[in-house]
Write an enzyme that holds these catalytic residues in place. Structure first.
Site, PDB file in Angstrom:
ATOM      1  N   GLY A   8       0.792  -1.232   0.000  1.00  0.00           N
ATOM      2  CA  GLY A   8       0.000   0.000   0.000  1.00  0.00           C
ATOM      3  C   GLY A   8       0.822   1.278   0.000  1.00  0.00           C
ATOM      4  O   GLY A   8       0.270   2.373  -0.136  1.00  0.00           O
ATOM      5  N   GLY A  13      -0.524   0.857  -5.110  1.00  0.00           N
ATOM      6  CA  GLY A  13      -1.102   0.600  -3.791  1.00  0.00           C
ATOM      7  C   GLY A  13      -1.520   1.872  -3.081  1.00  0.00           C
ATOM      8  O   GLY A  13      -2.583   1.913  -2.448  1.00  0.00           O
ATOM      9  N   ALA A  77       1.209  -6.040  -3.198  1.00  0.00           N
ATOM     10  CA  ALA A  77       2.663  -6.154  -3.015  1.00  0.00           C
ATOM     11  C   ALA A  77       3.245  -7.104  -4.049  1.00  0.00           C
ATOM     12  O   ALA A  77       2.821  -8.259  -4.143  1.00  0.00           O
ATOM     13  CB  ALA A  77       2.953  -6.690  -1.606  1.00  0.00           C
ATOM     14  N   TYR A 180       8.418 -12.365 -14.640  1.00  0.00           N
ATOM     15  CA  TYR A 180       7.361 -11.615 -13.956  1.00  0.00           C
ATOM     16  C   TYR A 180       5.985 -12.173 -14.329  1.00  0.00           C
ATOM     17  O   TYR A 180       5.127 -12.399 -13.465  1.00  0.00           O
ATOM     18  CB  TYR A 180       7.465 -10.133 -14.328  1.00  0.00           C
ATOM     19  CG  TYR A 180       6.306  -9.308 -13.862  1.00  0.00           C
ATOM     20  CD1 TYR A 180       6.033  -9.151 -12.506  1.00  0.00           C
ATOM     21  CD2 TYR A 180       5.455  -8.687 -14.780  1.00  0.00           C
ATOM     22  CE1 TYR A 180       4.956  -8.392 -12.072  1.00  0.00           C
ATOM     23  CE2 TYR A 180       4.376  -7.926 -14.353  1.00  0.00           C
ATOM     24  CZ  TYR A 180       4.132  -7.789 -13.004  1.00  0.00           C
ATOM     25  OH  TYR A 180       3.063  -7.040 -12.585  1.00  0.00           O
ATOM     26  N   LYS A 184       3.037 -13.842 -11.936  1.00  0.00           N
ATOM     27  CA  LYS A 184       1.672 -13.285 -11.840  1.00  0.00           C
ATOM     28  C   LYS A 184       0.642 -14.380 -12.082  1.00  0.00           C
ATOM     29  O   LYS A 184      -0.378 -14.453 -11.400  1.00  0.00           O
ATOM     30  CB  LYS A 184       1.493 -12.147 -12.851  1.00  0.00           C
ATOM     31  CG  LYS A 184       2.093 -10.854 -12.389  1.00  0.00           C
ATOM     32  CD  LYS A 184       1.174 -10.191 -11.373  1.00  0.00           C
ATOM     33  CE  LYS A 184       1.893  -9.583 -10.238  1.00  0.00           C
ATOM     34  NZ  LYS A 184       1.036  -9.038  -9.177  1.00  0.00           N
TER      35      LYS A 184
HETATM   36  C1  UD1 Z   1       6.292  -5.041 -19.213  1.00  0.00           C
HETATM   37  C2  UD1 Z   1       6.231  -6.250 -18.463  1.00  0.00           C
HETATM   38  C3  UD1 Z   1       5.002  -6.119 -17.608  1.00  0.00           C
HETATM   39  C4  UD1 Z   1       4.997  -4.910 -16.717  1.00  0.00           C
HETATM   40  C5  UD1 Z   1       5.232  -3.718 -17.554  1.00  0.00           C
HETATM   41  C6  UD1 Z   1       5.403  -2.476 -16.709  1.00  0.00           C
HETATM   42  C7  UD1 Z   1       6.651  -8.507 -19.361  1.00  0.00           C
HETATM   43  C8  UD1 Z   1       6.633  -9.340 -20.602  1.00  0.00           C
HETATM   44  N1  UD1 Z   1       6.185  -7.275 -19.491  1.00  0.00           N
HETATM   45  O1  UD1 Z   1       5.119  -4.999 -20.045  1.00  0.00           O
HETATM   46  O2  UD1 Z   1       4.950  -7.201 -16.805  1.00  0.00           O
HETATM   47  O3  UD1 Z   1       3.779  -4.751 -16.065  1.00  0.00           O
HETATM   48  O4  UD1 Z   1       6.386  -3.970 -18.311  1.00  0.00           O
HETATM   49  O5  UD1 Z   1       6.446  -2.655 -15.824  1.00  0.00           O
HETATM   50  O6  UD1 Z   1       7.080  -8.933 -18.327  1.00  0.00           O
HETATM   51  N2  UD1 Z   1       9.571   0.447 -24.845  1.00  0.00           N
HETATM   52  C9  UD1 Z   1      10.160   1.429 -25.623  1.00  0.00           C
HETATM   53  N3  UD1 Z   1      11.176   2.161 -25.074  1.00  0.00           N
HETATM   54  C10 UD1 Z   1      11.624   1.976 -23.801  1.00  0.00           C
HETATM   55  C11 UD1 Z   1      11.005   0.971 -23.014  1.00  0.00           C
HETATM   56  C12 UD1 Z   1       9.981   0.231 -23.568  1.00  0.00           C
HETATM   57  O7  UD1 Z   1       9.789   1.630 -26.767  1.00  0.00           O
HETATM   58  O8  UD1 Z   1      12.532   2.698 -23.374  1.00  0.00           O
HETATM   59  C13 UD1 Z   1       8.478  -0.341 -25.431  1.00  0.00           C
HETATM   60  C14 UD1 Z   1       8.662  -1.832 -25.225  1.00  0.00           C
HETATM   61  O9  UD1 Z   1       9.457  -2.380 -26.232  1.00  0.00           O
HETATM   62  C15 UD1 Z   1       7.222  -2.316 -25.304  1.00  0.00           C
HETATM   63  C16 UD1 Z   1       6.406  -1.137 -24.761  1.00  0.00           C
HETATM   64  O10 UD1 Z   1       7.278  -0.021 -24.783  1.00  0.00           O
HETATM   65  O11 UD1 Z   1       6.853  -2.559 -26.623  1.00  0.00           O
HETATM   66  C17 UD1 Z   1       5.887  -1.316 -23.374  1.00  0.00           C
HETATM   67  O12 UD1 Z   1       6.967  -1.657 -22.511  1.00  0.00           O
HETATM   68  P1  UD1 Z   1       6.784  -1.772 -20.926  1.00  0.00           P
HETATM   69  O13 UD1 Z   1       6.290  -0.513 -20.344  1.00  0.00           O
HETATM   70  O14 UD1 Z   1       8.029  -2.359 -20.392  1.00  0.00           O
HETATM   71  O15 UD1 Z   1       5.541  -2.719 -20.740  1.00  0.00           O
HETATM   72  P2  UD1 Z   1       5.145  -4.125 -21.339  1.00  0.00           P
HETATM   73  O16 UD1 Z   1       6.139  -4.709 -22.268  1.00  0.00           O
HETATM   74  O17 UD1 Z   1       3.801  -3.905 -21.879  1.00  0.00           O
END
Ligand code: UD1
Length: 351
Positions: A8, A13, A77, A180, A184
């Protein structure tokens, strides 16, 4: 209701705590101030008048003390994000799965039968796809040589053609593709087993990409919105991976807090013990490049740079239907991403 919110003191949280308290619940918090989320912050004695118990959900005695007199638990958490590397694996499993197991065993001892669990859209792996020739299919993981050559769309496992993305619902196949994500999904399964065995109700909220005030700054555990926001604050262009066309649903943390409240209130309406999952999304997906542009414009910062770089294990598009949450929890997101992201551009982040 007397509600314990684990985690929290964290980003999501703390907004959940505020929403529950505003609705008149008697809220308490258990939080370990884990360094992946809090970077050595001093423990807060209270959070807007809510007492914070400093301790770890993996510790039985701490959990017993925190559960004393509680009617429901909202379990936030967790260690989130992609992490640094596989050296993180034991800590993800320890915090997320062992922690949940210790908590559930404690809830059984204390006869607490209401649980709202923070889950994630990552349990699906890739989103839903269809092939023009073969209809709905599950794509195989993207190949490194395709990604290196700039071929980012997942392909049909039968004919290798690029696929059309669609919308996932809660009954779609679950295929976690990161540590991760695996933790989950295990949390959902543990909560389901606990609920069936103890005659309890559990709700899993599969959060999409949450953003908003109080989000931690740029760390390996942060989502892309915080990473872009931190870059723009330094005067640097957001680095957009792939071709920027990957789609996500960015949902505001105030909506996520409202979803938790709605889920808590709906728990007693269910008559079959077990877990039920809900997508918590804005319902207005967008590309990562568009999100970067919205933030850059709102901060009058440099235009995003589309780099073509990629992360192993990233999924391409993950867009979900918010319908079940609307129909069964009465929850609909109210913050339009354009408005929420513009506000987020100047909102305080956590150090
Ligand atoms: C990931 C995690 C998810 C977590 C989320 C937020 C996995 C597979 N995914 O999801 O559990 O909830 O992060 O922490 O475990 N991107 C860019 N530039 C950057 C960083 C990211 O373009 O500097 C892009 C990534 O390639 C991706 C998108 O942004 O396509 C989203 O990235 P991110 O926020 O890390 O989230 P998820 O991949 O959706």
């Amino acid at each position: 209701m007397r509600v314990l919110v684990t985690g929290g003191a964290g980003f999501i949280g703390s907004h959940v705590v505020a929403a529950l308290a505003a609705a008149g619940h008697d809220v308490s918090v258990l939080d370990s101030l884990h360094p992946a989320a809090h970077r050595g912050e001093r423990p807060a004695a209270d959070l807007d008048g809510v007492t914070v118990r400093l301790g770890d959900v993996r510790d039985r005695d701490t959990v017993d003390a925190a559960l004393d007199g509680v009617d429901a638990v909202v379990h936030q958490a967790a260690m989130v994000g992609m992490g640094v590397d596989l050296a993180d694996l034991p800590e993800y499993v320890g915090c997320n799965d062992l922690g949940t197991a210790v908590l559930l065993a404690g809830m059984a001892r204390h006869s607490i039968r209401r649980l709202v669990l923070a889950s994630s859209m990552v349990v699906y792996g890739e989103g839903a796809y269809a092939c023009d020739e073969h209809g709905p299919v599950r794509p195989t993981a993207r190949r490194r040589d395709d990604l290196s050559a700039g071929r980012f769309e997942p392909r049909c496992p039968r004919c290798d053609s690029p696929l059309r993305p669609g919308v996932v619902d809660e009954d779609d196949r679950l295929e976690p593709r990161s540590v991760y994500a695996a933790t989950k999904l295990a949390q959902e399964h543990l909560a389901d087993a606990w609920a069936r065995e103890s005659g309890a109700n559990a709700t899993a909220l599969r959060y999409h990409n949450v953003y908003g005030p109080g989000m931690p700054r740029d760390t390996p555990y942060s989502g892309v919105a915080a990473i872009f926001r931190s870059a723009l604050e330094r005067g640097a262009a957001p680095q957009v991976y792939e071709d920027g066309g990957q789609r996500r649903d960015f949902v505001h943390v105030h909506d996520v807090a409202a979803a938790n409240l709605a889920a808590l209130h709906a728990l007693d309406d269910r008559d079959t013990p077990g877990i039920r999952a809900y997508n918590i999304a804005s319902g207005r997906p967008q590309t990562v490049a568009d999100m970067a542009t919205t933030l850059a414009c709102a901060m009058a910062g440099p235009a995003p740079r589309v780099t073509g770089a990629f992360r192993a294990g990233d999924v391409r598009h993950i867009v979900a239907s918010p319908r079940r949450a609307h129909d069964e929890l009465g929850f609909t997101a109210t913050v339009p991403p354009a408005t929420g992201l513009a506000e987020f551009a100047t909102a305080p982040l956590r150090a």
